[in-house]
Design a protein around this motif. Structure first.
Motif, mmCIF file in Angstrom:
data_model
loop_
_atom_site.group_PDB
_atom_site.id
_atom_site.type_symbol
_atom_site.label_atom_id
_atom_site.label_comp_id
_atom_site.label_asym_id
_atom_site.label_seq_id
_atom_site.Cartn_x
_atom_site.Cartn_y
_atom_site.Cartn_z
ATOM 1 N N GLY A 165 -37.048 -19.733 -68.664
ATOM 2 C CA GLY A 165 -38.268 -20.518 -68.823
ATOM 3 C C GLY A 165 -37.996 -22.009 -68.810
ATOM 4 N N GLY A 166 -36.967 -22.423 -69.553
ATOM 5 C CA GLY A 166 -36.629 -23.842 -69.594
ATOM 6 C C GLY A 166 -36.214 -24.381 -68.238
ATOM 7 N N ASN A 167 -35.393 -23.618 -67.528
ATOM 8 C CA ASN A 167 -34.937 -24.066 -66.213
ATOM 9 C C ASN A 167 -36.084 -24.145 -65.213
ATOM 10 O OD1 ASN A 167 -32.278 -24.279 -67.042
ATOM 11 N ND2 ASN A 167 -31.746 -22.200 -66.430
ATOM 12 N N VAL A 170 -43.371 -15.868 -68.067
ATOM 13 C CA VAL A 170 -42.657 -17.084 -68.493
ATOM 14 C C VAL A 170 -42.465 -18.041 -67.324
ATOM 15 C CG1 VAL A 170 -40.380 -17.925 -69.195
ATOM 16 C CG2 VAL A 170 -41.503 -16.150 -70.520
ATOM 17 N N CYS A 171 -42.071 -17.523 -66.181
ATOM 18 C CA CYS A 171 -41.891 -18.379 -65.003
ATOM 19 C C CYS A 171 -43.211 -19.011 -64.573
ATOM 20 C CB CYS A 171 -41.288 -17.583 -63.839
ATOM 21 S SG CYS A 171 -39.546 -17.180 -64.045
ATOM 22 N N THR A 172 -44.278 -18.225 -64.616
ATOM 23 C CA THR A 172 -45.589 -18.743 -64.223
ATOM 24 C C THR A 172 -46.039 -19.868 -65.158
ATOM 25 O OG1 THR A 172 -46.199 -16.566 -63.344
ATOM 26 C CG2 THR A 172 -47.986 -18.120 -63.789
ATOM 27 N N MET A 173 -45.925 -19.627 -66.452
ATOM 28 C CA MET A 173 -46.352 -20.649 -67.420
ATOM 29 C C MET A 173 -45.474 -21.889 -67.358
ATOM 30 S SD MET A 173 -47.378 -18.659 -70.931
ATOM 31 C CE MET A 173 -45.675 -18.245 -71.223
ATOM 32 N N SER A 174 -44.168 -21.694 -67.310
ATOM 33 C CA SER A 174 -43.248 -22.829 -67.354
ATOM 34 C C SER A 174 -43.394 -23.716 -66.123
ATOM 35 C CB SER A 174 -41.807 -22.332 -67.470
ATOM 36 O OG SER A 174 -41.605 -21.640 -68.674
ATOM 37 N N ALA A 175 -43.526 -23.107 -64.959
ATOM 38 C CA ALA A 175 -43.687 -23.905 -63.739
ATOM 39 C C ALA A 175 -44.987 -24.707 -63.779
ATOM 40 C CB ALA A 175 -43.656 -23.003 -62.517
ATOM 41 N N THR A 176 -46.057 -24.079 -64.255
ATOM 42 C CA THR A 176 -47.343 -24.777 -64.321
ATOM 43 C C THR A 176 -47.299 -25.932 -65.315
ATOM 44 O OG1 THR A 176 -48.440 -22.673 -63.818
ATOM 45 C CG2 THR A 176 -49.818 -24.470 -64.644
ATOM 46 N N VAL A 177 -46.797 -25.653 -66.505
ATOM 47 C CA VAL A 177 -46.706 -26.707 -67.523
ATOM 48 C C VAL A 177 -45.748 -27.809 -67.076
ATOM 49 C CG1 VAL A 177 -45.952 -27.221 -69.875
ATOM 50 C CG2 VAL A 177 -47.316 -25.180 -69.425
ATOM 51 N N GLY A 178 -44.618 -27.415 -66.506
ATOM 52 C CA GLY A 178 -43.646 -28.406 -66.040
ATOM 53 C C GLY A 178 -44.197 -29.304 -64.956
ATOM 54 N N GLY A 179 -45.065 -28.778 -64.106
ATOM 55 C CA GLY A 179 -45.657 -29.598 -63.054
ATOM 56 C C GLY A 179 -46.734 -30.531 -63.560
ATOM 57 N N VAL A 180 -47.456 -30.104 -64.575
ATOM 58 C CA VAL A 180 -48.603 -30.879 -65.066
ATOM 59 C C VAL A 180 -48.195 -31.956 -66.070
ATOM 60 C CG1 VAL A 180 -50.716 -30.699 -66.449
ATOM 61 C CG2 VAL A 180 -50.277 -29.054 -64.611
ATOM 62 N N PRO A 206 -36.724 -32.442 -71.723
ATOM 63 C CA PRO A 206 -36.442 -32.061 -73.118
ATOM 64 C C PRO A 206 -37.603 -31.339 -73.797
ATOM 65 C CG PRO A 206 -35.745 -34.313 -72.681
ATOM 66 C CD PRO A 206 -36.553 -33.895 -71.513
ATOM 67 N N PHE A 207 -38.809 -31.883 -73.657
ATOM 68 C CA PHE A 207 -39.944 -31.281 -74.339
ATOM 69 C C PHE A 207 -40.378 -29.982 -73.680
ATOM 70 C CE2 PHE A 207 -40.341 -35.737 -75.682
ATOM 71 C CZ PHE A 207 -40.347 -35.533 -77.049
ATOM 72 N N ILE A 208 -40.259 -29.918 -72.368
ATOM 73 C CA ILE A 208 -40.648 -28.697 -71.667
ATOM 74 C C ILE A 208 -39.717 -27.548 -72.040
ATOM 75 C CG2 ILE A 208 -40.712 -27.625 -69.378
ATOM 76 C CD1 ILE A 208 -41.831 -30.333 -68.387
ATOM 77 N N THR A 266 -38.213 -27.086 -74.903
ATOM 78 C CA THR A 266 -38.602 -26.611 -76.233
ATOM 79 C C THR A 266 -39.904 -25.829 -76.181
ATOM 80 O OG1 THR A 266 -37.513 -28.520 -77.214
ATOM 81 C CG2 THR A 266 -39.082 -27.342 -78.599
ATOM 82 N N LEU A 267 -40.881 -26.363 -75.430
ATOM 83 C CA LEU A 267 -42.172 -25.680 -75.314
ATOM 84 C C LEU A 267 -42.014 -24.317 -74.662
ATOM 85 C CD1 LEU A 267 -45.253 -25.918 -75.676
ATOM 86 C CD2 LEU A 267 -45.356 -26.896 -73.373
ATOM 87 N N SER A 268 -41.185 -24.268 -73.624
ATOM 88 C CA SER A 268 -40.961 -22.989 -72.933
ATOM 89 C C SER A 268 -40.272 -21.979 -73.847
ATOM 90 C CB SER A 268 -40.110 -23.219 -71.674
ATOM 91 O OG SER A 268 -40.765 -24.061 -70.762
ATOM 92 N N ASP A 269 -39.337 -22.457 -74.655
ATOM 93 C CA ASP A 269 -38.663 -21.553 -75.585
ATOM 94 C C ASP A 269 -39.661 -20.913 -76.545
ATOM 95 O OD1 ASP A 269 -36.319 -22.244 -74.413
ATOM 96 O OD2 ASP A 269 -35.564 -23.471 -76.063
ATOM 97 N N ALA A 270 -40.500 -21.734 -77.174
ATOM 98 C CA ALA A 270 -41.421 -21.229 -78.190
ATOM 99 C C ALA A 270 -42.469 -20.302 -77.583
ATOM 100 C CB ALA A 270 -42.088 -22.393 -78.917
ATOM 101 N N THR A 271 -43.142 -20.767 -76.522
ATOM 102 C CA THR A 271 -44.201 -19.943 -75.918
ATOM 103 C C THR A 271 -43.618 -18.702 -75.248
ATOM 104 O OG1 THR A 271 -44.111 -21.307 -73.915
ATOM 105 C CG2 THR A 271 -45.764 -21.869 -75.571
#
Length: 449
Positions: free
Chosen positions: A327-329, A397-407, A425-427, A429-434
């Motif tokens: 997710g983080g990557n 996880v990949c779907t959420m992380s890519a979307t959040v990371g892009g926005v 850094p923040f993405i 952490t956010l990806s880990d928790a969610t």
């Protein structure tokens, strides 16, 4: 030819150069190419670098000092002493002078300004009058005034008189008598034209920027044009300076270094690594480490909330590093791509929905591929239920992380923050928790925990 490495060893072993060796070392330092001497200074402590600058001939010492980053120049001030610093300061171009002043405490900057003669103080004051981050702060105000009613011969004669006092004579802005920018021409055109011809006949439509425009944005669209310099105008359209190609390169390099540093969760050093004090290196990293440590408590809270689920199926703990890392990557890849696109002007804040939709689809495709592999491998080793949990979680996880990371970088840009600060850094952490929340919810549903 003098071996710079040998010089470095000598200076490292004896920073207080005895008088009888000063002449010898001075002669040795005048032999290597200037780039090697600059590299020697960049690798040295402030004390040792000051020794090198004092041992160099006046011309080479000024060249070396001018080649250093503004933050490095500021570090050398105490070690050099007032007399040498004032001389170096007076020899800097106005835009480089302002960059150094920005690194100094206000009282020292004011003292430096008082050492300049009236004309240099006025020119420097022009650049200082523009806000930090604007292209006016990085332009050279020393521009030859070429009027549209002048002839080629008159123009060439004027250039001969002012060539040593201006930043560039290769790209020449043409102005009216009230200093309004009307066109540009080049030294090549002047040399190949008849002396009696008017410069108005040789000028082209000008490419220019406003003095209050953002420095990084201006430099990024200017560089691909492959022109040596361009005029900078004020709000009334009057010529106030020139932006040269080398200054634009410096602006972009500084911005890229800052983005790269913040993406890696630390502040940029702003000067060569080996000449940076240990305290400054620690200070550039400690704040980010504290922020990330605090934000990582979210992950701990999630694990605590699903403690019973983990106790019921200990095998789930084996996949936590895989899922959080993936997710983080994924989020970091999206954030880095979009941050770069923002810097280049390929993406603008109003494109947030287009970017979100694009990264949603990219994340789904990546998640489908990784999820399929995870499902097959986990099912073969741990059973069908675990395979479904791992495959489904990887997809989501990949779907959420890519979307959040892009926005996230676009949101940062929109609120006036640095996109790089809001990215990796923040993405992570956010990806880990969610990601963990999604993982345990799917596990509870599929396995009936």
């Amino acid at each position: 030819m003098t071996d710079v490495n040998a010089l470095e060893r000598i200076l490292r072993s004896d920073e207080d150069v005895p008088p009888e060796r000063a002449a010898e070392l001075s002669a040795m330092l005048d032999q290597p190419p200037i780039r090697d001497v600059v590299r020697l200074v960049e690798r040295s402590t402030a004390t040792r670098a000051a020794v090198v600058l004092r041992l160099l001939s006046r011309r080479r010492s000024i060249q070396v000092f001018d080649a250093l980053d503004a933050a490095h120049q500021a570090d050398l001030i105490d070690a050099l002493g007032d007399r040498a610093v004032y001389e170096f300061f007076a020899e800097l171009d106005p835009d480089d002078r302002v960059s150094l002043l920005d690194e100094l405490p206000a009282e020292i900057a004011e003292r430096f300004m008082r050492t300049l003669d009236d004309s240099e103080r006025d020119i420097t004051g022009v650049v200082l009058g523009y806000p930090r981050g604007s292209i006016g702060r990085r332009m050279s105000p020393e521009v030859p005034h070429i009027y549209e009613d002048m002839s080629v011969d008159e123009t060439l004669e004027k250039l001969r008189l002012v060539a040593d006092d201006v930043e560039t004579i290769y790209t020449l802005p043409i102005i009216s008598r009230d200093r309004l920018l009307v066109g540009v021409t080049s030294l090549r055109k002047l040399f190949t034209a008849e002396g009696s011809a008017g410069v108005a006949e040789l000028m082209d439509e000008p490419v220019f920027a406003g003095a209050h425009d953002d420095a990084e944005e201006t430099a990024r669209w200017f560089l691909p044009l492959d022109i040596l310099a361009m005029p900078i105008i004020d709000e009334s359209g009057r010529l106030v300076g020139m932006l040269t190609f080398d200054d634009a390169v410096d602006i972009v390099e500084e911005a890229d270094s800052e983005d790269a540093a913040r993406s890696g969760a630390h502040e940029p050093l702003q000067q060569p690594y080996l000449s940076t004090s240990l305290f400054r290196v620690v200070r550039s990293r400690i704040v980010w480490l504290l922020v990330l440590a605090v934000s990582a408590l979210l992950t701990v809270q999630v694990l605590g909330a699903f403690e019973d689920t983990l106790a019921a199926a200990v095998v789930l703990s084996l996949f936590i590093p895989l899922l959080t890392g993936t997710g983080g990557n994924t989020g970091n890849q999206a954030a880095t791509t979009v941050t770069r696109a923002l810097a280049l002007g390929d993406v603008r804040p109003r494109d947030v929905l287009s970017v979100a939709w694009r990264e949603l689809r990219v994340g789904m495709l990546l998640g489908a591929l990784l999820g399929a592999i995870g499902f097959i491998l986990a099912s073969l080793v741990f059973g069908l239920d675990i395979g479904i949990v791992i495959g489904s979680t990887l997809f989501l996880v990949c779907t959420m992380s890519a979307t959040v990371g892009g926005v996230m970088p676009i949101i940062a840009k929109k609120v006036g923050a640095d996109p790089a600060v809001f990215s990796n850094p923040f993405i992570s952490t956010l990806s880990d928790a969610t990601g963990l929340v999604v993982y345990f919810l799917i596990a509870k549903s599929v396995m009936g925990l």
